[in-house]
Design a protein around this motif. Sequence first.
Motif, PDB file in Angstrom:
ATOM      1  N   PHE A 170       1.800  -4.220   5.728  1.00 13.21           N
ATOM      2  CA  PHE A 170       1.435  -3.229   6.751  1.00 13.21           C
ATOM      3  C   PHE A 170       0.254  -3.709   7.587  1.00 13.21           C
ATOM      4  O   PHE A 170       0.248  -3.570   8.814  1.00 13.21           O
ATOM      5  N   ALA A 171      -0.754  -4.277   6.915  1.00 14.60           N
ATOM      6  CA  ALA A 171      -1.959  -4.705   7.630  1.00 14.60           C
ATOM      7  C   ALA A 171      -1.647  -5.847   8.596  1.00 14.60           C
ATOM      8  O   ALA A 171      -2.065  -5.820   9.761  1.00 14.60           O
ATOM      9  N   ARG A 172      -0.912  -6.837   8.148  1.00 17.38           N
ATOM     10  CA  ARG A 172      -0.676  -8.030   8.969  1.00 17.38           C
ATOM     11  C   ARG A 172       0.446  -7.829   9.970  1.00 17.38           C
ATOM     12  O   ARG A 172       0.307  -8.167  11.150  1.00 17.38           O
ATOM     13  N   GLN A 173       1.605  -7.262   9.482  1.00 12.13           N
ATOM     14  CA  GLN A 173       2.785  -7.172  10.338  1.00 12.13           C
ATOM     15  C   GLN A 173       2.682  -6.051  11.358  1.00 12.13           C
ATOM     16  O   GLN A 173       3.074  -6.219  12.507  1.00 12.13           O
ATOM     17  N   ILE A 174       2.122  -4.896  10.942  1.00  9.63           N
ATOM     18  CA  ILE A 174       2.094  -3.737  11.855  1.00  9.63           C
ATOM     19  C   ILE A 174       0.774  -3.669  12.619  1.00  9.63           C
ATOM     20  O   ILE A 174       0.755  -3.606  13.852  1.00  9.63           O
ATOM     21  N   MET A 175      -0.353  -3.683  11.874  1.00 11.76           N
ATOM     22  CA  MET A 175      -1.644  -3.495  12.518  1.00 11.76           C
ATOM     23  C   MET A 175      -2.226  -4.780  13.082  1.00 11.76           C
ATOM     24  O   MET A 175      -3.076  -4.743  13.989  1.00 11.76           O
ATOM     25  N   GLY A 176      -1.808  -5.894  12.524  1.00  7.94           N
ATOM     26  CA  GLY A 176      -2.342  -7.164  13.007  1.00  7.94           C
ATOM     27  C   GLY A 176      -3.791  -7.380  12.612  1.00  7.94           C
ATOM     28  O   GLY A 176      -4.527  -8.098  13.298  1.00  7.94           O
ATOM     29  N   LEU A 177      -4.224  -6.762  11.488  1.00  7.08           N
ATOM     30  CA  LEU A 177      -5.605  -6.858  11.032  1.00  7.08           C
ATOM     31  C   LEU A 177      -5.619  -7.198   9.545  1.00  7.08           C
ATOM     32  O   LEU A 177      -4.652  -6.950   8.836  1.00  7.08           O
ATOM     33  N   GLN A 201      -4.919  -3.829 -11.348  1.00  3.07           N
ATOM     34  CA  GLN A 201      -4.561  -5.118 -10.737  1.00  3.07           C
ATOM     35  C   GLN A 201      -3.063  -5.212 -10.499  1.00  3.07           C
ATOM     36  O   GLN A 201      -2.611  -5.740  -9.474  1.00  3.07           O
ATOM     37  N   PHE A 202      -2.283  -4.674 -11.458  1.00  4.79           N
ATOM     38  CA  PHE A 202      -0.839  -4.703 -11.305  1.00  4.79           C
ATOM     39  C   PHE A 202      -0.383  -3.885 -10.099  1.00  4.79           C
ATOM     40  O   PHE A 202       0.458  -4.312  -9.313  1.00  4.79           O
ATOM     41  N   LEU A 203      -0.960  -2.712  -9.956  1.00  6.55           N
ATOM     42  CA  LEU A 203      -0.573  -1.868  -8.821  1.00  6.55           C
ATOM     43  C   LEU A 203      -0.938  -2.518  -7.502  1.00  6.55           C
ATOM     44  O   LEU A 203      -0.172  -2.463  -6.533  1.00  6.55           O
ATOM     45  N   GLU A 204      -2.147  -3.136  -7.451  1.00 10.54           N
ATOM     46  CA  GLU A 204      -2.555  -3.827  -6.230  1.00 10.54           C
ATOM     47  C   GLU A 204      -1.598  -4.987  -5.935  1.00 10.54           C
ATOM     48  O   GLU A 204      -1.172  -5.177  -4.782  1.00 10.54           O
ATOM     49  N   THR A 205      -1.254  -5.760  -6.978  1.00 11.93           N
ATOM     50  CA  THR A 205      -0.344  -6.904  -6.793  1.00 11.93           C
ATOM     51  C   THR A 205       1.041  -6.435  -6.403  1.00 11.93           C
ATOM     52  O   THR A 205       1.693  -7.015  -5.522  1.00 11.93           O
ATOM     53  N   LEU A 206       1.502  -5.363  -7.070  1.00 11.26           N
ATOM     54  CA  LEU A 206       2.824  -4.826  -6.764  1.00 11.26           C
ATOM     55  C   LEU A 206       2.891  -4.338  -5.325  1.00 11.26           C
ATOM     56  O   LEU A 206       3.867  -4.575  -4.619  1.00 11.26           O
ATOM     57  N   LEU A 207       1.851  -3.669  -4.898  1.00  7.04           N
ATOM     58  CA  LEU A 207       1.822  -3.147  -3.537  1.00  7.04           C
ATOM     59  C   LEU A 207       1.875  -4.279  -2.527  1.00  7.04           C
ATOM     60  O   LEU A 207       2.612  -4.217  -1.534  1.00  7.04           O
ATOM     61  N   ASP A 208       1.100  -5.359  -2.792  1.00  2.00           N
ATOM     62  CA  ASP A 208       1.073  -6.480  -1.853  1.00  2.00           C
ATOM     63  C   ASP A 208       2.344  -7.304  -1.902  1.00  2.00           C
ATOM     64  O   ASP A 208       2.664  -8.011  -0.942  1.00  2.00           O
ATOM     65  N   SER A 209       3.068  -7.241  -3.025  1.00  2.00           N
ATOM     66  CA  SER A 209       4.285  -8.046  -3.142  1.00  2.00           C
ATOM     67  C   SER A 209       5.484  -7.372  -2.495  1.00  2.00           C
ATOM     68  O   SER A 209       6.519  -8.010  -2.325  1.00  2.00           O
ATOM     69  N   ILE A 210       5.359  -6.078  -2.148  1.00  2.00           N
ATOM     70  CA  ILE A 210       6.469  -5.381  -1.489  1.00  2.00           C
ATOM     71  C   ILE A 210       6.588  -5.903  -0.064  1.00  2.00           C
ATOM     72  O   ILE A 210       5.618  -5.869   0.703  1.00  2.00           O
ATOM     73  N   PRO A 211       7.760  -6.436   0.316  1.00  3.21           N
ATOM     74  CA  PRO A 211       7.880  -7.003   1.671  1.00  3.21           C
ATOM     75  C   PRO A 211       7.830  -5.951   2.774  1.00  3.21           C
ATOM     76  O   PRO A 211       7.472  -6.256   3.910  1.00  3.21           O
ATOM     77  N   SER A 212       8.184  -4.704   2.447  1.00  2.00           N
ATOM     78  CA  SER A 212       8.153  -3.643   3.469  1.00  2.00           C
ATOM     79  C   SER A 212       6.733  -3.101   3.616  1.00  2.00           C
ATOM     80  O   SER A 212       5.981  -3.009   2.635  1.00  2.00           O
ATOM     81  N   PRO A 213       6.316  -2.737   4.804  1.00  2.00           N
ATOM     82  CA  PRO A 213       4.980  -2.155   5.012  1.00  2.00           C
ATOM     83  C   PRO A 213       4.842  -0.839   4.247  1.00  2.00           C
ATOM     84  O   PRO A 213       5.723   0.020   4.289  1.00  2.00           O
ATOM     85  N   VAL A 214       3.711  -0.639   3.541  1.00  2.00           N
ATOM     86  CA  VAL A 214       3.405   0.575   2.777  1.00  2.00           C
ATOM     87  C   VAL A 214       1.983   1.007   3.125  1.00  2.00           C
ATOM     88  O   VAL A 214       1.083   0.157   3.192  1.00  2.00           O
TER      89      VAL A 214
END
Length: 936
Positions: free
Chosen positions: A213-220, A184-197
């Motif tokens: 990455f999903a919202r800003q780059i792919m738009g999905l 859960q921490f890794l998932e939260t950490l990944l989503d909290s990073i402002p840069s696309p990963v």
Amino acid sequence: MGDWKIKTNGFPEKKEDIEEEEDRELEQESSIKLQEKIIEPFPSENPNPVLRVEKDGKVLFANRAACFLLEHWGIKEGGELPQALKHGIRRAFSQKTPEKLEIRIGETTYALMLYPRPEIELIDIYGFDISFRVRAEEKLRSWHERLENLVELRTLEYIEANDKLAWEITERKGIEKTLRNNLQFLETLLDSIPSPVFQRDRNDIYVNCNESFARQIMGLPKKLVIGGSFSEFQKKIPKELAEIYYKHDRELLDSRGSRYYETRVNCADGVSRDFLFHKATYENSLGEVAGVVGVMLDITPCKEAEKFFRKGEKRYRITAKQTGQIVYDYDVESGKIGWAGSIQQLTGYSSEEFSQVDLEGWIAHVHPEDRERVWESHEKCMENGEKCLEEYGFRKKDGSYICVEDVGIYLKVGDKRVCRVLGVIKDITEKRSSRGKLQESEERFRITTEQTGQIVFEHDHGDNMIRWAGAVQDVTGYTAEEFSKFDYAMWTNHIHPRDRERVLGELRIFHMTDTKFRVEYRFRKKDGTYIHVEDSGVYQRNEEGSIRRSLGVIKDITGIKLASEKLKESEARYRSFMKNFRGIAFQMGIDFTLILIDGNTEETTGYCREEFFSGKVNWYQLVHPADRYRVFENRGRLKKDPLLLIGHEYRIRHRDGNIRWVREIIQNVSDPSDKKRILQGTIYDISKQKEAEESLAKVEEIRKKEIHHRIKNNLQVISSLLELQAEKFDDPEVLEAFRESQNRVATMAIIHEELYRSRNNETLDFSAYLQKLTADLFNSYIVRKGDVGMQLNIEEIFLGMDTAVPLGIIINELVSNSLKHAFPSGRKGEVCISLCRTEENNENKSISNIINNMDSKSPVDKNIQHILVVSDNGLGFPENVDFRNTNSLGLQLVNILVEQLEGTIELENDSGTKFKIWFKEPCQSSERVSSAKGEI
């Protein structure tokens, strides 16, 4: 005094104990009250202690059951109780309510109930053994403590067992919980990073990504991106670059490691942005390359800033040259300095000559007095990478010196060493000269402020140093040396906590928008007290608009602030007062022209304020015709006498036609300019009060007459009882004692009879009373007609009952002595009684005496000296007897009663006996109090 103590509370502390104890005590108190009712008529037969004592603690009566108490206290009947019990007796008398006390004698505890009898100035004490209740309380308290200890022991055992069980459960679930938390921490950490990963496998399928990455780059949504192909992302970048990046990814998967590159990406919002890609391979559990992990850093602002900086740098170099400044660029690694701008204008060197100047050449041109300081500042900035601002002397080509300001920025590579220094040097010679003049002016200003009780400060925002001067110790309580250590943080800490946030917020606004500032706050002095200060000054800014320093003054405005707050508080009180004021307040000119009227005018008169101001209604038209002349007369007196204050009552006619009583208090005051005199006053509606006073006066008159009548009847009954009792004795001394007692009773009875018949229930015509008293005395002693005569020389004097009763008894005793002892059988003579007023010296008269004697409704003479003379021409008073210290009950009474009247007595023994007594009629409260010059 033995082992005893008094307490007023012995209740248990726990709730259950309190409820049980309250039930038991209610039952105990009910039992006590029932026993009191039963035993009150038979105190001597009561098995419980019963005592009757005087107000001062003297024991008058104690039954058999109370004897052990007296023995314990070491007293007998007639003795005084211990001091602690006296306090309870005084408290019961003062509160006029029963008082409950507890005392402990050895192992026994008693409850004492003190019942005051104010009418006879005695107190009855009933005692009850409550040892059983006290022992029960102590036993219950002991049981409760044992129960608490047992509960605490069992609780600790249960806690230990629970802790052990919880530890075992925690150990069993630890691994499972840790794994879930890590995931859960890794998932939260990944989503909290402002840069696309993102994460792709070797087949170019997205295994994971973050929300950015999903919202800003792919738009999905993230769920739709995971499991998708890299081909979808290739649509976001230029086609020619997509093939290159695909080829680089293949090479990276084959060679392992990481790679950086920049590219533009079309984001989901349709905006094209610059990104810095960092891609790296990751391995599976077998150590094989499983895919690529990438992070995209948006560098669009950096790119735009870089372009802007390049353009700005070019413009700035041109501007610096045109404005007489030198721009430098120092490359730390190569040691070279690039110079540009107005080099020849400032230094006298040509651009080619000055381009050869390096760091050592530059420091060599700094004035020797400034060189060490400037070099230390340069070294410090090289270590910390800070911004540098220095002023120093610079040697020109011709050897002369100019004052320059050097502003430099030390740039670091990441968090490592400084790699580059950019700065500007400008000539501030003229500015320095102006600053010197300014400093001289500031010094004069500091001296002025010190003499006027102010603090001057100079805050250098570069080094954050504050220099203080002026009346530091007078304002803050700190010495100048102590206060010189105050920096911005210490100054902030001395601001009152409730003012701190507001003051700092206001200063931040001044910093951004203004060149001046002014704030008010409370400042803590050295002794911990707070004063109100005004902090004002100006900001000095550099060319960039940043504040270099601030100059200001702090002055103590506590007096002004307190006066302002008192004024606001006074205004608020006035508004609140007038809002709830049930009367009328007014001001008039000396010619009785209305200036101000406020308050409850409509309810009192039926007319509103506007009708009085407009002149439609005149106040004097409302005054009852019968009272109008007196009102005008008092107004005229006010006009003549500036010190006069008048309070009077009169009637007005309400708008509805009804007559109402009002009370007006009016006086002369000064107007706000303190130049002329005006009239100011208040008016209250006292109609209901008048009606109530009339009703109460009638009721009070009837009540007092009934009291006097009953007292007179009771005294006559007592006199008759004494006469009947005297018939049982033959001893002349006993019969004489009974007759004297009858005369004393008759003396008081006549007073109450006269008061009952009088129109005024409070005062007595003492001349008429004396005539009747002396006649009865002569009849009592069966004086032979013609042997002893009576001469009365009495003015018409009215006395209050508190004076008339003791004075009547005094006359009774003195006349009785004359009739018994002055004229033996066959001797003739005369008894004279004189009572008149005597004037006091002016030195002994007080203003309060004058005030209390004016306009009083009572005819009683207040605080006027009287003299009573009782004399006879008989045998005379024995010279060997001191009338002030004698066994005679009559003369003892005379001395006691004279002292009660606060009077003095003298004896003259020439040609008979003559007693002179001086006394004053004490002041009585009046229904009205008047001023020395006014009336109420």
